[in-house]
Design a protein around this motif. Structure first.
Motif, PDB file in Angstrom:
ATOM      1  N   ARG A  60      44.186 -24.393 -21.918  1.00  0.00           N
ATOM      2  CA  ARG A  60      44.958 -25.002 -20.827  1.00  0.00           C
ATOM      3  C   ARG A  60      44.087 -26.030 -20.137  1.00  0.00           C
ATOM      4  NH1 ARG A  60      49.953 -22.639 -18.660  1.00  0.00           N
ATOM      5  NH2 ARG A  60      49.495 -24.007 -16.945  1.00  0.00           N
ATOM      6  N   GLY A  61      44.654 -27.183 -19.905  1.00  0.00           N
ATOM      7  CA  GLY A  61      43.967 -28.226 -19.161  1.00  0.00           C
ATOM      8  C   GLY A  61      44.534 -28.275 -17.752  1.00  0.00           C
ATOM      9  N   GLN A  62      44.761 -29.463 -17.277  1.00  0.00           N
ATOM     10  CA  GLN A  62      45.302 -29.651 -15.940  1.00  0.00           C
ATOM     11  C   GLN A  62      46.669 -29.009 -15.820  1.00  0.00           C
ATOM     12  OE1 GLN A  62      45.504 -33.836 -15.185  1.00  0.00           O
ATOM     13  NE2 GLN A  62      43.357 -34.180 -15.651  1.00  0.00           N
ATOM     14  N   ALA A  63      46.951 -28.513 -14.625  1.00  0.00           N
ATOM     15  CA  ALA A  63      48.267 -27.931 -14.374  1.00  0.00           C
ATOM     16  C   ALA A  63      48.568 -28.018 -12.890  1.00  0.00           C
ATOM     17  CB  ALA A  63      48.310 -26.475 -14.833  1.00  0.00           C
ATOM     18  N   SER A  64      49.834 -28.164 -12.596  1.00  0.00           N
ATOM     19  CA  SER A  64      50.282 -28.112 -11.205  1.00  0.00           C
ATOM     20  C   SER A  64      51.647 -27.445 -11.192  1.00  0.00           C
ATOM     21  CB  SER A  64      50.378 -29.515 -10.596  1.00  0.00           C
ATOM     22  OG  SER A  64      51.335 -30.291 -11.291  1.00  0.00           O
ATOM     23  N   SER A  65      51.912 -26.711 -10.122  1.00  0.00           N
ATOM     24  CA  SER A  65      53.238 -26.108 -10.000  1.00  0.00           C
ATOM     25  C   SER A  65      53.571 -25.894  -8.535  1.00  0.00           C
ATOM     26  CB  SER A  65      53.326 -24.781 -10.763  1.00  0.00           C
ATOM     27  OG  SER A  65      52.429 -23.847 -10.234  1.00  0.00           O
ATOM     28  N   ASP A  66      54.816 -26.125  -8.237  1.00  0.00           N
ATOM     29  CA  ASP A  66      55.373 -25.917  -6.912  1.00  0.00           C
ATOM     30  C   ASP A  66      56.481 -24.874  -7.102  1.00  0.00           C
ATOM     31  OD1 ASP A  66      56.383 -26.062  -4.361  1.00  0.00           O
ATOM     32  OD2 ASP A  66      57.126 -28.125  -4.551  1.00  0.00           O
ATOM     33  N   VAL A  67      56.080 -23.604  -7.003  1.00  0.00           N
ATOM     34  CA  VAL A  67      56.980 -22.501  -7.348  1.00  0.00           C
ATOM     35  C   VAL A  67      57.958 -22.257  -6.204  1.00  0.00           C
ATOM     36  CG1 VAL A  67      57.142 -20.128  -8.165  1.00  0.00           C
ATOM     37  CG2 VAL A  67      55.159 -21.506  -8.778  1.00  0.00           C
ATOM     38  N   ARG A  68      59.026 -23.033  -6.234  1.00  0.00           N
ATOM     39  CA  ARG A  68      60.153 -22.902  -5.306  1.00  0.00           C
ATOM     40  C   ARG A  68      61.334 -23.560  -5.990  1.00  0.00           C
ATOM     41  NH1 ARG A  68      61.324 -27.812  -3.114  1.00  0.00           N
ATOM     42  NH2 ARG A  68      59.682 -29.350  -3.340  1.00  0.00           N
ATOM     43  N   VAL A  69      62.527 -23.184  -5.596  1.00  0.00           N
ATOM     44  CA  VAL A  69      63.714 -23.799  -6.180  1.00  0.00           C
ATOM     45  C   VAL A  69      63.647 -25.306  -5.921  1.00  0.00           C
ATOM     46  CG1 VAL A  69      66.229 -23.936  -6.082  1.00  0.00           C
ATOM     47  CG2 VAL A  69      65.092 -21.705  -5.975  1.00  0.00           C
ATOM     48  N   ALA A 117      58.621 -28.634  -8.984  1.00  0.00           N
ATOM     49  CA  ALA A 117      58.299 -29.037 -10.352  1.00  0.00           C
ATOM     50  C   ALA A 117      56.996 -28.397 -10.824  1.00  0.00           C
ATOM     51  CB  ALA A 117      58.183 -30.552 -10.435  1.00  0.00           C
ATOM     52  N   TYR A 118      56.876 -28.318 -12.126  1.00  0.00           N
ATOM     53  CA  TYR A 118      55.608 -27.915 -12.730  1.00  0.00           C
ATOM     54  C   TYR A 118      55.271 -28.897 -13.845  1.00  0.00           C
ATOM     55  CZ  TYR A 118      58.169 -25.941 -16.701  1.00  0.00           C
ATOM     56  OH  TYR A 118      58.971 -25.777 -17.795  1.00  0.00           O
ATOM     57  N   ARG A 119      53.994 -28.969 -14.143  1.00  0.00           N
ATOM     58  CA  ARG A 119      53.500 -29.846 -15.205  1.00  0.00           C
ATOM     59  C   ARG A 119      52.179 -29.249 -15.671  1.00  0.00           C
ATOM     60  NH1 ARG A 119      53.185 -35.935 -16.356  1.00  0.00           N
ATOM     61  NH2 ARG A 119      50.993 -36.209 -16.862  1.00  0.00           N
ATOM     62  N   ALA A 120      51.992 -29.154 -16.979  1.00  0.00           N
ATOM     63  CA  ALA A 120      50.763 -28.560 -17.498  1.00  0.00           C
ATOM     64  C   ALA A 120      50.398 -29.198 -18.827  1.00  0.00           C
ATOM     65  CB  ALA A 120      50.933 -27.053 -17.677  1.00  0.00           C
ATOM     66  N   CYS A 121      49.123 -29.187 -19.100  1.00  0.00           N
ATOM     67  CA  CYS A 121      48.602 -29.697 -20.358  1.00  0.00           C
ATOM     68  C   CYS A 121      48.029 -28.539 -21.163  1.00  0.00           C
ATOM     69  CB  CYS A 121      47.498 -30.719 -20.077  1.00  0.00           C
ATOM     70  SG  CYS A 121      46.724 -31.377 -21.571  1.00  0.00           S
ATOM     71  N   ILE A 122      48.376 -28.494 -22.446  1.00  0.00           N
ATOM     72  CA  ILE A 122      47.706 -27.574 -23.353  1.00  0.00           C
ATOM     73  C   ILE A 122      47.024 -28.432 -24.418  1.00  0.00           C
ATOM     74  CG2 ILE A 122      49.245 -25.640 -22.886  1.00  0.00           C
ATOM     75  CD1 ILE A 122      50.583 -26.147 -25.598  1.00  0.00           C
ATOM     76  N   GLU A 167      42.476 -29.085 -32.331  1.00  0.00           N
ATOM     77  CA  GLU A 167      41.992 -30.389 -32.805  1.00  0.00           C
ATOM     78  C   GLU A 167      41.715 -31.368 -31.665  1.00  0.00           C
ATOM     79  OE1 GLU A 167      44.061 -28.016 -35.469  1.00  0.00           O
ATOM     80  OE2 GLU A 167      45.081 -29.078 -33.855  1.00  0.00           O
ATOM     81  N   GLY A 168      41.988 -30.948 -30.426  1.00  0.00           N
ATOM     82  CA  GLY A 168      41.706 -31.789 -29.268  1.00  0.00           C
ATOM     83  C   GLY A 168      42.865 -32.645 -28.804  1.00  0.00           C
ATOM     84  N   GLN A 169      44.057 -32.438 -29.335  1.00  0.00           N
ATOM     85  CA  GLN A 169      45.222 -33.226 -28.923  1.00  0.00           C
ATOM     86  C   GLN A 169      45.881 -32.571 -27.715  1.00  0.00           C
ATOM     87  OE1 GLN A 169      48.203 -33.748 -31.951  1.00  0.00           O
ATOM     88  NE2 GLN A 169      49.338 -35.247 -30.733  1.00  0.00           N
ATOM     89  N   ASP A 170      46.157 -33.375 -26.680  1.00  0.00           N
ATOM     90  CA  ASP A 170      46.809 -32.883 -25.473  1.00  0.00           C
ATOM     91  C   ASP A 170      48.325 -32.924 -25.628  1.00  0.00           C
ATOM     92  OD1 ASP A 170      44.374 -32.496 -24.251  1.00  0.00           O
ATOM     93  OD2 ASP A 170      44.464 -34.322 -23.051  1.00  0.00           O
ATOM     94  N   HIS A 171      48.969 -31.862 -25.162  1.00  0.00           N
ATOM     95  CA  HIS A 171      50.432 -31.755 -25.151  1.00  0.00           C
ATOM     96  C   HIS A 171      50.836 -31.409 -23.722  1.00  0.00           C
ATOM     97  CE1 HIS A 171      50.512 -31.626 -29.564  1.00  0.00           C
ATOM     98  NE2 HIS A 171      49.436 -30.870 -29.448  1.00  0.00           N
ATOM     99  N   TRP A 172      51.699 -32.238 -23.134  1.00  0.00           N
ATOM    100  CA  TRP A 172      52.120 -32.037 -21.747  1.00  0.00           C
ATOM    101  C   TRP A 172      53.536 -31.472 -21.702  1.00  0.00           C
ATOM    102  CZ3 TRP A 172      49.269 -32.570 -17.391  1.00  0.00           C
ATOM    103  CH2 TRP A 172      48.027 -33.188 -17.539  1.00  0.00           C
ATOM    104  N   VAL A 173      53.711 -30.453 -20.870  1.00  0.00           N
ATOM    105  CA  VAL A 173      55.018 -29.847 -20.647  1.00  0.00           C
ATOM    106  C   VAL A 173      55.356 -30.000 -19.163  1.00  0.00           C
ATOM    107  CG1 VAL A 173      54.085 -27.532 -20.235  1.00  0.00           C
ATOM    108  CG2 VAL A 173      56.420 -27.785 -21.078  1.00  0.00           C
ATOM    109  N   HIS A 174      56.637 -30.081 -18.874  1.00  0.00           N
ATOM    110  CA  HIS A 174      57.048 -30.226 -17.469  1.00  0.00           C
ATOM    111  C   HIS A 174      58.428 -29.607 -17.295  1.00  0.00           C
ATOM    112  CE1 HIS A 174      60.074 -33.574 -17.816  1.00  0.00           C
ATOM    113  NE2 HIS A 174      59.606 -33.486 -19.047  1.00  0.00           N
ATOM    114  N   GLY A 175      58.781 -29.385 -16.046  1.00  0.00           N
ATOM    115  CA  GLY A 175      60.102 -28.862 -15.744  1.00  0.00           C
ATOM    116  C   GLY A 175      60.278 -28.655 -14.262  1.00  0.00           C
ATOM    117  N   VAL A 176      61.436 -28.110 -13.924  1.00  0.00           N
ATOM    118  CA  VAL A 176      61.804 -27.866 -12.530  1.00  0.00           C
ATOM    119  C   VAL A 176      62.329 -26.441 -12.416  1.00  0.00           C
ATOM    120  CG1 VAL A 176      63.397 -28.533 -10.665  1.00  0.00           C
ATOM    121  CG2 VAL A 176      62.346 -30.297 -12.111  1.00  0.00           C
TER     122      VAL A 176
END
Length: 158
Positions: free
Chosen positions: A49-58, A61-66, A70-79
């Protein structure tokens, strides 16, 4: 040439997984909402896991990097759409492409059922996949992540 994308039938565009944890329901719920705990399990084995942020409320938003082995970053996000502590989480889930542009979104619903004071059934449902390949890739990733969640909860309850 006429290109067309057909939506998957409802039963094929969803992923359902169930796990029983030897941990109290509030602890399992917290593992999903505490960024420090999520950093310890919410990526397939071998990924970090790399950088991550989350605002856990209705509406938050959240956003995180895995990072792949091989060193490739994959970013996920949602609400977050629904939060009923410690019973239920509903959130959107999507990946960002290499330019940071959002791809197709799915909907994740996680329910936590108390089976006893120290046992919880987690029902995980992700819907809205655009392809069978996407659903199968997510199945592999979530199953691996949930194995690590078992390990984290074992450590926290020891």
């Amino acid at each position: 040439m006429n290109a067309r994308t057909d939506a998957l039938p409802p039963a094929e565009n969803e992923l359902a997984l169930t796990r029983v944890f030897d941990a109290p329901r509030p602890l399992v719920f917290r593992a999903w909402t505490d960024p420090e705990q999520m950093a310890r399990w919410a990526a397939p084995r071998g990924f970090s896991r790399g950088q991550a942020s989350s605002d856990v409320r209705v509406g938050g938003a959240y956003r995180a990097c895995i990072r792949s082995p091989e060193g490739q970053d994959h970013w996920v996000h949602g609400v977050y759409r629904e939060i009923v502590e410690p019973e239920r989480l509903v959130m959107t889930h999507g990946w960002l492409d290499d330019q940071g542009q959002p791809g197709p979104m799915t909907l994740v619903t996680v329910t936590f059922e108390e089976l006893g004071p120290r046992q919880t059934r987690m029902n995980f449902l992700q819907t809205g996949f655009a392809s069978t390949a996407s659903r199968e890739g997510h199945h592999e990733g979530w199953a691996s992540s949930f194995e690590q969640l078992v390990e984290l909860l074992d450590q926290l309850t020891a």
